[in-house]
Design an enzyme around this catalytic site. Structure first.
Site, PDB file in Angstrom:
ATOM      1  N   GLU A  97       0.756  -1.145   0.167  1.00 53.36           N
ATOM      2  CA  GLU A  97      -0.489   0.315  -0.001  1.00 53.36           C
ATOM      3  C   GLU A  97       0.979   1.224  -0.049  1.00 53.36           C
ATOM      4  OE1 GLU A  97      -3.586   2.386   2.797  1.00 53.36           O
ATOM      5  OE2 GLU A  97      -1.961   0.477   3.234  1.00 53.36           O
TER       6      GLU A  97
ATOM      7  N   ASP B 137       1.407   0.900   5.187  1.00 49.63           N
ATOM      8  CA  ASP B 137       2.082  -0.345   5.487  1.00 49.63           C
ATOM      9  C   ASP B 137       3.731  -0.116   4.387  1.00 49.63           C
ATOM     10  OD1 ASP B 137       0.393  -1.178   6.167  1.00 49.63           O
ATOM     11  OD2 ASP B 137      -0.356  -1.794   4.000  1.00 49.63           O
TER      12      ASP B 137
ATOM     13  N   ASP C  64      -0.762  -1.728   8.532  1.00 48.61           N
ATOM     14  CA  ASP C  64      -1.803  -0.644   9.662  1.00 48.61           C
ATOM     15  C   ASP C  64      -3.360  -1.790   9.714  1.00 48.61           C
ATOM     16  OD1 ASP C  64      -2.954  -0.128   7.065  1.00 48.61           O
ATOM     17  OD2 ASP C  64      -3.009   1.775   7.248  1.00 48.61           O
TER      18      ASP C  64
ATOM     19  N   ASP D 224      30.860 -12.506  -0.657  1.00 50.20           N
ATOM     20  CA  ASP D 224      32.941 -12.742  -0.164  1.00 50.20           C
ATOM     21  C   ASP D 224      32.535 -11.992   0.510  1.00 50.20           C
ATOM     22  OD1 ASP D 224      34.905 -13.723   1.130  1.00 50.20           O
ATOM     23  OD2 ASP D 224      35.398 -12.658  -0.590  1.00 50.20           O
TER      24      ASP D 224
ATOM     25  N   GLY E 211      36.495 -15.459   4.340  1.00 48.68           N
ATOM     26  CA  GLY E 211      37.457 -15.153   5.777  1.00 48.68           C
ATOM     27  C   GLY E 211      38.990 -14.534   5.308  1.00 48.68           C
TER      28      GLY E 211
ATOM     29  N   ASP F  73      74.973   1.947  14.377  1.00 47.40           N
ATOM     30  CA  ASP F  73      75.441   3.050  15.613  1.00 47.40           C
ATOM     31  C   ASP F  73      76.465   2.329  15.295  1.00 47.40           C
ATOM     32  OD1 ASP F  73      72.774   3.769  15.887  1.00 47.40           O
ATOM     33  OD2 ASP F  73      71.794   2.806  17.832  1.00 47.40           O
TER      34      ASP F  73
ATOM     35  N   ASP G 270      68.662   5.366  17.134  1.00 42.28           N
ATOM     36  CA  ASP G 270      67.168   5.282  16.305  1.00 42.28           C
ATOM     37  C   ASP G 270      68.524   5.272  14.152  1.00 42.28           C
ATOM     38  OD1 ASP G 270      69.731   7.615  16.358  1.00 42.28           O
ATOM     39  OD2 ASP G 270      67.597   9.042  16.951  1.00 42.28           O
TER      40      ASP G 270
ATOM     41  N   HIS H  89      81.894 -98.860 -57.969  1.00 40.79           N
ATOM     42  CA  HIS H  89      81.902-100.624 -57.017  1.00 40.79           C
ATOM     43  C   HIS H  89      83.376-100.797 -56.918  1.00 40.79           C
ATOM     44  CE1 HIS H  89      84.602-100.764 -60.997  1.00 40.79           C
ATOM     45  NE2 HIS H  89      85.322-101.523 -60.679  1.00 40.79           N
TER      46      HIS H  89
ATOM     47  N   ASP I 260      78.396 -96.003 -61.879  1.00 42.95           N
ATOM     48  CA  ASP I 260      78.558 -96.275 -61.234  1.00 42.95           C
ATOM     49  C   ASP I 260      79.963 -94.425 -61.370  1.00 42.95           C
ATOM     50  OD1 ASP I 260      80.866 -97.501 -60.004  1.00 42.95           O
ATOM     51  OD2 ASP I 260      82.073 -98.603 -62.122  1.00 42.95           O
TER      52      ASP I 260
ATOM     53  N   SER J  89      90.751 -99.411 -61.369  1.00 36.29           N
ATOM     54  CA  SER J  89      88.612 -98.821 -61.175  1.00 36.29           C
ATOM     55  C   SER J  89      89.271 -97.872 -60.351  1.00 36.29           C
ATOM     56  CB  SER J  89      88.600-100.237 -60.609  1.00 36.29           C
ATOM     57  OG  SER J  89      88.328-101.832 -61.919  1.00 36.29           O
TER      58      SER J  89
END
Length: 707
Positions: A65, A73, A118, A141, A170, A242, A293, A501, A559, A656
């Site tokens: 509505e 609504d 309503d 994700d 993750g 240093d 440092d 022979h 022979d 022979s």
């Protein structure tokens, strides 16, 4: 109306929150969809997807509505403790505030849909019915590592101290080099006691460089590259460690080691010189105290392949294939020899040689030598010899020899069309093999020369009675003893041609004969006593022609027989073979031939070889003579006869097996045209002979056609 409200209550239960099962996707609808939704209702649908995902919502149907400001609504969407919108009306309608095709996205894994109606749906007194809505949701994700300025839900903002890595559903944390991830999975703590670098090049630096490095460090940076590579170090600016003006590196210091040797300790603001470590293993030890440092240091390391010395040939015959200007680790070179030379590694002959540059800068094999190929002592030539054409006794590459046969008793067998100039010449080749240009590796053969007596018979007049033969007249003559004396003729250097022979006589009972009768064969002399002293030649095999019939006394068909000797004989002036006939001209009437033997002469056994000169007789005359003698012995086309009844001369008992020898004047050779076979008496008429020409094919087949 009351009943309708009751049905809604039964369908949805009590008003309040509706928790959908946790899924990766699904749908959400108004109550009773697609039927009109009930009045006076407020429900909240809770959509939840797994941790690490966001909720995406899209409306497909929307019919609520309409009202200004969606006062009556409406559908309200909430996520991450924020309202994403309040909607009513119809899709594609200007009335109310429809969601259209807009996508709604949560930052966390939860989204709320509140549906409010309503007490009535009237318009100008008319009750209106609205279907409500249909929406789809899905899990998307969540990039936990991305900036999320609008996220206020606890736990959404990742707490990675150094590096964040997203994955579907993750995320995880990691630390900068020199730091170690703690048990909470998010925080990092300095840890550089075992840093390892294995790539062929890269950068190494102190922690937080170029920002000041942390205090109290005990760092060990190890560079380990493949063996065969050497590491080079080049420090970059700025370089700050240093130090103290009076004491060398008392606070913080960088120590460099290679192969266990200290290359130096460095500090201050002057970067170290470029270092060639000559090693594939380098360690950098960095120690700091509790204060300071300084900005630290950074270096770029590179690698270079180790080199091997240039290969050098050990002799002038060695060839290094495709030589390179330099050789590095894993390079290789191949060695061959000039033609005619052999690769030698010590005393071992090689087929090939390859040397590889090792990771320590040395070759894995020593350079070989090239030795001239040696063909070795030439093979001995049976019935022949050789002489050196080149330097005597030298059998190396390009040496030449020439084989020759023992002439005039042997001649060299060569292929048809071969060059006379290359006959028997063999050269030591580059393969270490004696080789003839035409015959290849095949050894020459010395074959017996047939029908060339050194001292041939020269008598031309007719011989009335047989007379003694002189040495060398009939060098093919064999003297055999099996069942008495017999003769034969040498063929080649290990075959005897004789009459069948003499081995299986007609007057013997075949059943009483031994299967292998004892054969004694003598050669090389004209005297019986002397020829026996020379020793007999063992017989390996006796071959009788298949047409010979021992059990038919008067039939001398076939022979003919061959005796294969156990060993070849050595030919000489008194021992030479006779040739075989090759045409009919040797059987012309009146052609003179010689018959020799150790048979009976003047009714006595002869102790010396004797011979007789006889003419080839007319076959028809011989046939008529046999009829006058009433002899029924077959006289076939495989026989011929010789002699003259008017002159008492003939072969006799003991002759022979001997041959009828005829001189071929065209070729100046002696040919065995017949074998002494049979007759009537001695010197009383014609003698009958086996016609050898008709059996030449059989003879060659049995001998293997080798002579």
């Amino acid at each position: 109306m009351w009943l309708f409200a009751l049905l809604v209550t039964l369908f949805y239960g009590v008003e309040g929150s509706i928790y959908l099962p946790q899924k990766l996707y699904g749908e959400v609808t108004s109550p009773l969809y697609p039927k009109p939704y009930p009045s006076d209702l407020e429900t909240t649908t809770v959509i939840t997807v797994p941790m690490g995902y966001r909720v995406k919502l899209v409306f497909w149907q929307f019919d609520v509505e309409p009202s200004e400001g969606c006062f009556y609504d409406y559908v309200k969407i909430s996520a991450d403790k924020q309202t994403l919108g309040r909607f009513c009306g119809q899709l594609d309608s200007p009335l109310g505030n429809p969601p259209g095709s807009k996508e709604f996205m949560s930052q966390g894994n939860k989204m709320l849909l509140t549906f409010h109606t309503d007490f009535s749906n009237e318009e100008n007194g008319t009750i209106m019915f609205y279907k409500g809505f249909l929406a789809y949701y899905q899990a998307v994700d969540l990039d936990e590592c991305a900036s999320q300025p609008n996220s206020v839900e606890e736990g959404l903002q990742p707490r990675c101290q150094h590096l964040c890595h997203n994955y579907v559903g993750g995320y995880f944390c990691s630390c900068h080099p020199g730091y170690e991830l703690q048990k909470d999975g998010q925080s990092c703590q300095a840890e550089c006691s075992s840093e390892l670098y294995t790539e062929p090049s890269g950068y190494v630096s102190s922690l937080e460089y170029p920002q000041p490095y942390p205090p109290d460090l005990r760092c060990n940076y190890s560079i380990r590259v493949e063996r065969g590579l050497t590491v080079h170090l080049k420090f970059l600016d700025p370089f700050e460690i240093d130090d103290h003006q009076q004491v060398h590196c008392p606070y913080d210091q960088l120590q460099i080691y290679a192969n266990g040797k200290n290359l130096g300790e460095f500090c201050g603001k002057q970067r170290p010189p470029d270092l060639d470590t000559s090693s594939n293993a380098v360690d950098l030890l960095f120690f700091t105290d509790e204060s300071g440092d300084s900005r630290g240091w950074k270096l770029h390391y590179t690698t270079e392949t180790i080199k091997c010395p240039q290969p050098k040939a050990l002799d002038e015959f060695t060839i290094i294939q495709d030589p390179q200007p330099q050789y590095q680790f894993r390079d290789y070179f191949i060695v061959t020899c000039k033609q005619g030379y052999q690769l030698m590694e010590g005393n071992q002959a090689l087929l090939s040689f390859t040397a590889v540059c090792q990771n320590d800068g040395t070759w894995h094999r020593a350079m070989p030598r090239c030795k001239i190929k040696n063909c070795g002592q030439p093979q001995s030539l049976s019935n022949g010899d050789f002489r050196y054409i080149t330097t005597k006794g030298v059998t190396t590459y390009e040496a030449s020899i020439q084989y020759h046969c023992h002439e005039p008793y042997y001649k060299m067998l060569t292929r048809a069309g071969s060059s006379e100039s290359m006959r028997g010449i063999y050269t030591c080749t580059a393969q270490g093999i004696w080789k003839n240009e035409e015959e290849g590796e095949k050894m020459p053969r010395c074959l017996p020369v047939c029908g060339k007596p050194v001292n041939p018979v020269t008598q031309k007049e007719r011989i009335i009675r047989g007379q003694p033969a002189r040495p060398g007249n009939f060098p093919w003559q064999a003297f055999t003893t099996t069942h008495g004396r017999g003769g034969g003729a040498l063929l080649g250097d290990r075959w005897i041609l004789t009459a069948a022979h003499t081995i299986y006589p007609k007057h013997h009972n075949k059943e009483n004969d031994n299967a292998n009768p004892k054969m004694l064969v003598f050669l090389g002399h004209t005297n019986v006593e002397q020829i026996k002293k020379l020793g007999h030649h063992p017989v390996r095999r006796v071959i009788i022609h298949p047409d010979y019939r021992q059990d038919e006394p008067n039939n001398f068909e076939g022979d003919i027989a061959l005796l294969e000797l156990e060993n070849s004989v050595t030919l000489g002036p008194e021992l030479l073979p006779i040739c075989l006939p090759d045409n009919e001209t040797f059987y012309g009437q009146g052609l003179m031939g010689y018959v020799s033997g150790f048979g009976i002469t003047e009714d006595k056994l002869a102790f010396d070889l004797r011979f007789v000169r006889l003419p080839v007789a007319d076959s028809e005359a011989c046939q008529r003579w046999l009829q006058t003698k009433k002899d029924t012995s077959p006289f076939s086309q495989n026989m011929f006869c010789s002699g003259d009844p008017a002159v008492q001369q003939d072969a006799c008992q003991g002759d022979s097996g001997g041959v009828f020898a005829v001189r071929d004047r065209n070729r100046d050779i002696w040919v065995a045209t017949g074998i002494v076979s049979w007759g009537i008496g001695c010197g009383e008429g014609y003698g009958f002979y086996t016609k050898v020409l008709n059996y030449v094919d059989w003879i060659k087949k049995e001998m293997g056609d080798e002579n």
